[in-house]
Motif scaffolding. Structure first.
Motif, PDB file in Angstrom:
ATOM      1  N   ASP A 583       0.822  -1.214   0.000  1.00  0.00           N
ATOM      2  CA  ASP A 583       0.000   0.000   0.000  1.00  0.00           C
ATOM      3  C   ASP A 583       0.853   1.258   0.000  1.00  0.00           C
ATOM      4  O   ASP A 583       0.475   2.271  -0.606  1.00  0.00           O
ATOM      5  CB  ASP A 583      -0.934  -0.008   1.219  1.00  0.00           C
ATOM      6  N   LEU A 584       1.984   1.206   0.673  1.00  0.00           N
ATOM      7  CA  LEU A 584       2.883   2.365   0.656  1.00  0.00           C
ATOM      8  C   LEU A 584       3.361   2.644  -0.768  1.00  0.00           C
ATOM      9  O   LEU A 584       3.426   3.803  -1.197  1.00  0.00           O
ATOM     10  CB  LEU A 584       4.083   2.115   1.577  1.00  0.00           C
ATOM     11  N   GLY A 585       3.706   1.581  -1.478  1.00  0.00           N
ATOM     12  CA  GLY A 585       4.142   1.767  -2.848  1.00  0.00           C
ATOM     13  C   GLY A 585       3.011   2.210  -3.777  1.00  0.00           C
ATOM     14  O   GLY A 585       3.223   2.984  -4.709  1.00  0.00           O
ATOM     15  N   LYS A 586       1.807   1.753  -3.487  1.00  0.00           N
ATOM     16  CA  LYS A 586       0.668   2.058  -4.360  1.00  0.00           C
ATOM     17  C   LYS A 586       0.140   3.467  -4.159  1.00  0.00           C
ATOM     18  O   LYS A 586      -0.165   4.178  -5.120  1.00  0.00           O
ATOM     19  CB  LYS A 586      -0.443   1.037  -4.096  1.00  0.00           C
ATOM     20  N   TRP A 587       0.010   3.886  -2.895  1.00  0.00           N
ATOM     21  CA  TRP A 587      -0.656   5.154  -2.600  1.00  0.00           C
ATOM     22  C   TRP A 587       0.296   6.271  -2.173  1.00  0.00           C
ATOM     23  O   TRP A 587      -0.042   7.453  -2.303  1.00  0.00           O
ATOM     24  CB  TRP A 587      -1.701   4.960  -1.499  1.00  0.00           C
TER      25      TRP A 587
END
Length: 1120
Positions: A583-587
């Motif tokens: 999620d860190l990489g996505k958002w």
């Protein structure tokens, strides 16, 4: 062979003479041990036979005919043995001949060689029981004495054994048993020749160095490494251990570092490993030779494999190792007990448990922990498992711990590190334990020196709190960039093992064992993921007594300290980083500033994966209880905290009070932009889940479960509960469904939500486009966007309009929720309405609106709210209640056309006004309509229908009155005067209605009332107002010639009569009810009623007369 006994005797004499020479000729005990080996080495390195020096002179002293050129091979008695036993090329070297014939070694089984030691070391052998018990004739006695040479106090014996050790360690073949154990390995590794003459006999000490390098290569699993036999490994380590006290005994290192020793350690006396340590400390100096640095690294790597290779460490920690049974662990492989890492972990565990470890031992441990941190190559696991990462990311950064920090940075920032490498790094950090003393990490120490001197100078040097102090100053003006990077790199690994924070471990070890089932300090569990213990601790840190097991006070304080520090960076929360990596990489890939990653995850809470959402939710829930976890927010809000919230902030236990205080003081002058943004962001996050608001959760948890189950979003929970509270209040329910404590907190939440449209997600989503279109330049906060939407409500889309209407309806029912009104009129409320019920706050302000003490801005805001109220009766709760029966009775036609959540544009109120003129309303409703009529008569804007219908006429005919903004009824008077000029039929009708209404009460006509105020006082004082009574009184006075009215009053009255006459013409009664209403409301109603009565009587009489005539006619007809 009998004659060859002379050779043995000669060798014996050589030994005795050598001993006597060292005993009698060198009596300086302070440095004899340092000089003797150097002299011997000088002799050996001259390249000629031993007869060309002092040893040759000693040998020659046994025979007067032996000069400086005497050779042992020339002796007739030895020729036969030499020819039989020794190669011819060795005959010119007396020592080579002796080695060949006698095979001199420490373990020689020649009883005569041992007899020298027995003679010289007689008392020492008696004292050392192990040596006294050794079997004689096999060389074991000499080996034992060399092993215990550090304990020999007898001077002559010590000098003899030391000299023999120096000679022995110069050539591996002179070490007892070494040849037998390592012969094959020497050949396999090509470390040198085992045959005398093929290589300079005096360089054979390099063979040991070669074997040591082979041993290191095997440990590091280097490509093409050779596996050395176990017996040879032990022999190599034994040699290294025996040479640990005096660097002269490590011949390869001695020759490699002679110049460096003079340069760096000139004043360091030999013995007890002091020279080794001195050279270790200068290993990375630029002027250190590469050859010496390589030799030092090899020795350090041997120390890593066996701590006994370090004389000083083994000596200093001997008692502590025995005391804490660090070398009697039967659960470990035998070889591991000797490893430096095991020693460090065992003794560090004792220190962390509060046990006593000698200061000397701790000092030695500190040195070697620093050594491991400085040079990654000393840790075979790092070299083996991190080779790829080092080659790719960290080449050329070997010095002073830079490579290790580079690997830490790769692990922290890139997250691409091999698991084995990550584990090796984590193990090394535990072994070195830099959390206990920052000085162990030289890279960190050098980077943060300036910060420590300024920000942490009050803390004792080397104290574990230094790291905590540095974390507290992270991202502050005092922090420097290099220190920031080194600190975060180290904290990344410390955060993954709670034991590496010594203060936390000391305070929480009992709690962790009791609650989280942890192991000892130097024990690990493969089944427990990184950070799991700390997660367990902080989950219990905020529990109440009712919720079960809690942490001790000291442990809770430390857990809170760690939480406050680590919240600065999501990478310092292993559980969060592990679950939210995707999620860190996505958002949040673009969120790189401090604290932005967590804010980003909170903003995208609904979009996160379930695991990530849970951990972010739990952390946010903790923040709501203890907002100081948000260290960056607290720093930004420091001014307002000091000014307005210091009492709450000083409390050791924060239960959401500090955030509540910050919200209440959000718009104080001390509040800066960063703090406002941070507080608002936290408020927005709280809207996502009612659990994120600690005080609300604790107050309303039971009510939510009972009354609003399956509702998660805070805003929905607030709406659900507040709706129930409102319904119960309106229905006057005795026992309300929502508990008192929840109602109190619900009130706080409603007040907070009214401040920013973003805190009402449903309204914000509905009006997002309208905000962009009409309020783009309006800042959020202070309800400014909401106010902007109210001002532009005619242009809003239907959905936004409906939501806004609902909000206005709620605000009118509860004026405290009207943030703008409460903010603008704050001082006026204190002045005029301090004792009023909050529900009646707007009513109180309206009543005092025209006071001379009323603030103009507040007055303007009150007017805006009055205008809003008059657009729809539902926005006026007092009117709605008073006219509850009248509205459906008289205005059903309007209601049937109305739509929910849409203003009626004053149609219902206009309807009620007409019924008021007809005097058909109930008393309560009549009172409320009278108030509205009086207010709207002074300000045309309070009459929505008039403003709507006359929107073109007012600017055309009454521009001056509008510009004057006197609000004294001049605009209405202008419209009345210009009634004949009105072109718009709707506007004309509204003005006529005003005229009609004014007949009912003179108060509805402010201009007339002002003109006739004195006459009312004199002529109509006894007549109560309302129902046209005072107006009738003035009309009668006007007609009475005996009464003299004021000229202005008389003129205004005459104008009104003319207007009413015109109104009657242009607006005749639409029905009998209107006609009756007009008569009853007419000032001349008595005259009209009298005339109507006379007409009725006349008609009655005529009827009677006509009836008799008819009757007679009928009778006459009957008679016929």
């Amino acid at each position: 062979m009998a004659d060859c006994r002379r050779v043995r005797l000669l060798a014996l004499l050589l030994s005795l003479s050598s001993c006597m020479y060292f005993t009698q000729g060198l009596k300086a005990p302070s440095n004899s041990n340092d000089n003797l080996p150097d002299n011997a080495d000088a002799l050996r390195n001259q390249g000629g036979p031993l007869q060309e020096g002092k040893l040759a002179a000693v040998a020659g002293a046994s025979s007067p005919r032996r000069g400086s050129g005497w050779k042992l091979a020339e002796e007739e008695a030895c020729r036969e043995d030499l020819a039989r036993l020794c190669p011819k090329h060795s005959w010119n070297n007396n020592l080579a001949v002796l080695e060949c014939l006698f095979n001199v070694c420490v373990g020689s089984n020649d009883p005569k060689f041992e007899s020298v030691a027995v003679e010289v070391c007689k008392s020492t052998i008696t004292e050392i029981k192990e040596c006294a018990a050794e079997e004689r004739g096999k060389g074991y006695l000499m080996s034992c004495l060399v092993d215990h040479r550090i304990n020999i106090t007898e001077y002559q014996c010590n000098q003899y054994i030391t000299k023999m050790a120096t000679i022995v360690f110069s050539d591996y073949r002179l070490i007892c048993g070494f040849m037998d154990k390592c012969k094959d390995d020497i050949n396999a590794l090509h470390c040198g020749s085992i045959n005398t003459g093929e290589k300079d006999v005096h360089s054979q000490g390099e063979v040991i160095a070669c074997l040591e390098k082979g041993l290191v290569s095997e440990a590091e699993d280097q490509a093409g490494h050779y596996v050395i036999k176990d017996d040879c490994k032990k022999a190599i380590m034994r040699v290294a251990e025996l040479s640990s006290d005096d660097f002269h005994l490590d011949r390869h290192l001695f020759f490699a570092c002679r110049d460096d020793r003079e340069r760096f350690c000139e004043n360091t006396p030999a013995g007890e490993g002091r020279v080794y340590k001195c050279l270790f400390n200068h290993k990375f100096e630029e002027s250190m030779s590469g050859k010496c640095r390589e030799a030092l690294s090899t020795r350090q790597k041997l120390i890593v494999q066996d701590y006994k290779v370090s004389y000083s460490l083994a000596k200093a920690c001997k008692q502590d190792l025995r005391k804490y049974r660090c070398n009697v662990d039967t659960t470990l492989p035998r070889g591991r007990e000797a490893k430096l890492s095991y020693l460090l972990l065992c003794l560090e565990s004792a220190v962390h448990r509060g046990r006593s470890v000698s200061g000397e031992c701790q000092g030695e441990m500190l040195d070697y922990r620093r050594m491991l941190m400085e040079d990654y190559s000393l840790s075979p696991e790092i070299v083996l498992h991190c080779r790829g990462e080092i080659d790719t990311h960290c080449s050329g950064l070997h010095h002073k711990g830079r490579t290790l920090h580079c690997l830490m940075r790769v692990s922290r920032d890139k997250g691409i590190m091999d698991n084995l490498c990550q584990k090796a790094l984590q193990t090394l950090i535990q072994e070195t334990d830099p959390g206990a003393d920052y000085r162990i990490d030289r890279a960190l120490n050098e980077a943060c020196e300036s910060v420590i001197q300024t920000a942490c100078k009050h803390i004792r040097n080397g104290d574990p709190m230094i790291l905590s102090c540095l974390m507290e100053h992270l991202y502050t003006d005092k922090m420097v960039e290099d220190c920031e990077h080194r600190l975060l790199e180290l904290q990344y690994f410390i955060s993954r093992d709670w034991k590496l924070d010594p203060i936390l471990y000391r305070k929480c070890q009992n709690d962790a064992a009791r609650i989280c089932h942890t192991h000892g300090w130097n024990e690990t569990s493969e089944f427990m993921p990184p950070g799991a213990v700390f997660s367990c601790l902080y989950r219990h840190a905020y529990r109440t007594e009712e919720q079960g097991r809690r942490l001790s006070r000291d442990c809770k304080t430390e857990v809170q300290r760690i939480l406050h520090q680590r919240a600065l960076d999501v990478k310092l929360d292993p559980d969060l980083q592990r679950r939210c990596m995707t999620d860190l990489g996505k958002w949040c890939s673009e969120k790189t500033e401090p604290g932005q990653e967590l804010e980003c995850l909170q903003d995208h809470l609904e979009d996160l994966g379930s695991d990530c959402r849970d951990v972010v939710g739990n952390l946010t829930e903790l923040e709501s209880e203890d907002i100081q976890i948000e260290a960056l927010l607290i720093r930004a809000c420091e001014p307002v905290i000091q000014s307005h919230c210091h009492e709450v902030a000083d409390n050791q236990i924060d239960t959401g009070d500090l955030m509540e205080c910050l919200v209440l003081n959000k718009h104080q002058k001390e509040m800066n932009e960063k703090c406002i943004v941070g507080v608002t962001h936290f408020q927005l996050i709280q809207m996502k889940d009612f659990r994120f608001s600690y005080k609300f959760k604790m107050a309303c948890k039971e009510d939510v479960l009972k009354l609003c189950p399956n509702i998660k979003k805070k805003v929905d929970v607030v709406i659900c509960l507040s709706t129930m509270v409102r319904n119960d209040t309106l229905q006057e329910v005795k026992d309300q469904r929502v508990s008192m404590k929840c109602r109190r907190q619900l009130r706080v939440e409603e007040l907070e939500m009214s401040e920013d449209i973003r805190l009402d997600p449903e309204l914000y989503d509905s009006c997002r486009q309208d905000i962009k279109d009409h309020c783009q330049n309006v800042a959020f906060g202070n309800a400014q966007v909401i106010e902007c939407l109210k001002d532009n409500k005619k242009h809003l889309n239907q959905r936004c309009h409906q939501k806004l209407f609902k909000l206005q309806e709620t605000e009118m029912m509860d004026p405290e929720l009207d943030f703008q009104l409460m903010r603008v009129c704050k001082q006026m409320i204190r002045r005029f309405c301090s004792e009023s019920d909050p529900k009646n706050m707007l009513l109180c302000l309206k009543q005092n609106k025209n006071s001379e003490l009323m603030d103009p801005k507040c007055k303007q805001m009150i007017t805006k709210r009055q205008i809003t109220q008059n657009t729809d009766y539902r926005l006026n709760p007092v009117l709605r209640k008073a006219c509850k029966a009248d509205i459906p009775k008289f205005c059903q036609q309007v209601l049937s056309k109305a739509r929910d959540d849409t203003e009626l544009e004053g149609q219902v109120i206009s309807c009620l006004k007409l019924k008021y003129a007809d005097q058909r309303l109930s008393p309560d409703c009549e009172d409320q309509i009278r108030v509205i009529l009086q207010e709207s008569a002074l300000d045309y804007r309070l009459d929505p229908q008039l403003q709507l219908q006359c929107s073109e006429e007012i600017p055309r005919l009454c521009a001056e009155e509008v510009a004057a903004q006197e609000q004294t009824g001049q605009v209405e008077e202008c419209l009345k005067v210009n009634l004949l000029k009105l072109k718009h039929e709707g506007c004309k009708k509204e003005v006529l209605n005003i005229l009609k209404e004014s007949k009912a009460d003179i108060f509805v006509d402010p201009v007339l009332h002002t003109a006739c105020a004195l006459d009312i006082k004199h002529q109509c004082a006894a007549i109560p107002p309302g129902r046209g009574r005072q107006m009738s009184c003035l009309m009668e006075a006007l007609q009475d010639k005996r009464v003299r009215l004021q000229p202005e009053c008389k003129k205004r009255l005459q104008d009104r009569i003319d207007m009413w006459s015109y109104a009657a013409k242009v607006a005749p009664a639409e029905g009998f009810s209107d006609l009756a209403g007009q008569v009853l409301s007419s000032p001349a109603k008595n005259y009209i009623l009298s005339m109507m009565s006379m007409c009725v009587v006349l008609l009655f009489l005529m009827g009677l007369l006509c009836g008799r005539i008819t009757k007679r006619v009928t009778q006459e007809l009957k008679d016929r």
